[in-house]
Design an enzyme around this catalytic site. Sequence first.
Site, mmCIF file in Angstrom:
data_model
loop_
_atom_site.group_PDB
_atom_site.id
_atom_site.type_symbol
_atom_site.label_atom_id
_atom_site.label_comp_id
_atom_site.label_asym_id
_atom_site.label_seq_id
_atom_site.Cartn_x
_atom_site.Cartn_y
_atom_site.Cartn_z
ATOM 1 C CG HIS A 18 -4.007 8.179 2.043
ATOM 2 N ND1 HIS A 18 -3.832 6.876 2.672
ATOM 3 C CD2 HIS A 18 -5.190 8.309 2.585
ATOM 4 C CE1 HIS A 18 -4.772 6.533 3.499
ATOM 5 N NE2 HIS A 18 -5.846 7.442 3.381
ATOM 6 C CG ASP A 44 1.106 0.691 -0.094
ATOM 7 O OD1 ASP A 44 -0.389 0.746 -0.516
ATOM 8 O OD2 ASP A 44 1.133 1.552 0.830
ATOM 9 C CG HIS A 94 2.668 1.899 7.750
ATOM 10 N ND1 HIS A 94 2.030 2.518 8.558
ATOM 11 C CD2 HIS A 94 1.843 1.410 6.581
ATOM 12 C CE1 HIS A 94 0.895 2.401 8.005
ATOM 13 N NE2 HIS A 94 0.720 2.031 6.814
#
Length: 737
Positions: free
Chosen positions: A538, A633, A577
């Site tokens: 996460h 990210d 994702h």
Amino acid sequence: MTQAEISEITPADITSQLSPPEVDASLAALAPDTSVAESKIATGRSKKDIADAAFKEGNVKAALRSYHEALMYLIGLDRTALKALGMAPHPSSDEEKEERTEIDIMQEKIYANMSACHIKQENWKRALETADKALAKNPANTKALFRKGKALGELGYFEKAEAALMEVKKLVPDEASIADAEISRLRAIDRERQKVADQKMRGNEKVFVASVAPLMSLSQMGQDTPSSRAKQSRDDSLSVTDNRTGKQYKVPITHNSIPATFFKSIRASAGPQDRPEDETERGLRVVDRGFLNTAVIESAITYIDGEKGILRYRGYPIEQLAEKSTFLDCAYLLIYGALPTRSQLAHFEREVLLHGVMHADATKFFGAFRYDAHPMAMLTSAFAYLGSYYGEANPSLQGQTLYTKCSKGDPAALQNMDKQIFRLIGKAATLAAMAYRVRQGRELVVPPTGMSYTESFLYQLDHLSPTDSYSASFSASSPSSPYKPHPVLARALDVLFILHADHEMNASSTTVLQTGSSLPDPYSAVAAGCASLYGPLHGGANEAVIRMLVAIGSPENVPAFLEAVKRREKVLSGFGHRVYKTSDPRSFIIRKIADEVFAVTGPDPLLDTAMALHDAALKDDYFVSRKLAPNVDFWSGLIYRAMGFPMDFFPVLFVVPRVVGWIAHWRQMMLTPEGVKIWRPRQIYVGPTERAYVPLDEREAVEGAGKEPSTVLHSGMAKRRRLAETGSLGTGMKSKL
């Protein structure tokens, strides 16, 4: 009658001697449209007065008959004729585009009273139909809205009924107690009907679920009113046939979803392959490992369309918010549901920044951690520790309705809730800065005044000496001015905080709600969310990207790395994702921010490798076909690294803004009108069936990896004590000397 006879009589003669259909035909023969309209209005008003009198006397049948007759005169009147009579249209509500006349108002009152008559007759379908017609004339008619809620409840549509009654409370707060009483009564009826339905099922009667009132198909409502027939062009339900029993069931579909609890009604006798632990006779269970297709709550906060790459906060596209908004502006939006005005935002910012100051004892708390403690371990502990300061925030001390009574508009409860919200957002940045400074061996810093949220955060991280002390009265351009963070870095962090503020039902937000459902204080719920985000699947994704880029080394090594990924020898971090099946919309925004940061800090040595990996993956059919596009990210780690943050601090920079999303979801759950239910998922038990206890000396060993405790290697004190107790470690290994 001849034309001559007709010309000699007046409209009053017609209305006194003829029945309503004859009146229409005769009035049509009278010349001016205004005369016809005037006659109809006079008769309709007279019939309405007669009906009102009968209604007050309790003569429901007579009232309904007169109301019907009144409507026969009033429906379909020519609006041009009405204007000619001086009956100018009235201004209507914002929702209505058509103008309302006095006739519309009269019809509205008639339908509302007819609904009351039908309720007295317990004719719930007709009561619902006439209430809907009154509301079509005026959506703010609270009497009709209340009667609609009552009728819906009696027909078994309890959620719709509650929604109508909650609207009554919103429109007329003075009638909240009456609406609450009706809601409580309907809930009691719902429980009783469910109990009866369960008893029928246990008796193995052939009961179709469509006939069970609490689970009625929503499509039945549309069959009763012309307005609902027009709106409902299809049967929004799912037909299910249980092949074990041959029974048929109809599952209502709402918001493109079906209630999982419905399947508890689908029961059968145990089959030859069923075990007692399968609980076949207690209804079906729904299995969804990892919540791949399970909605646990209705939310109005964040919307994601993973197929189209859409992310919206309360309906506002993330692209617009990142460009035009600020982090605290978005925080207000997420928590309270609307963009704040200038004065509202000023109040919110002032409260949040004011509550960023920590108690002096926090220095001792952070001082208790080892110098090399992970900052996420410190931050998770700090949120839980924070709750120990505020007894007024703890339902265990103040009563379990401390926050749930906010749903009833309790001013004191809402004020208390808002105070904890201010504290959590304000102190999140302070606690994060404290965790950072402990690692640096520096003293903790009091938040400054006169700075934005992200400026204050950066200031607390980098403050070095008393000469750094900042006040809004200083000039930032003067050589003698105190320290203030670079505006490009502060704005970049502000945008990153906006992008990370919320992301629907992610793992940590779900953890906050799971914990919050047992009604602890919000600090404990946030601490649980922090622990969830700590996990590498996460909150550690951007850190994994940096480690991957370091391992690749240079752009020349990218092709070999991607081939290793295809062979499943390496992991491609920062791509793909769980939700997005196309590019993450945040990645485009963050790419632009990265350019702005690198223009100030200089390019990161890993940037060329990152760009080579980015371009190669997007051109490779292997990754394109699997919809593995760069996510948020991929770039955020490079920005944090360029700004000088250590990699193990990346998850902390994720937590600080995500506190806002956690609070928004927690607050929404506390404000749920029907109350908070503790989240208690089911399991599918696949372990041994019942077996008898075996005495210790009669047991057979079950051995093998994972089937018994591992042998742990000891050193130091534990090793020496073990030797003293047993004389040997019992490894069976021979010395090589």
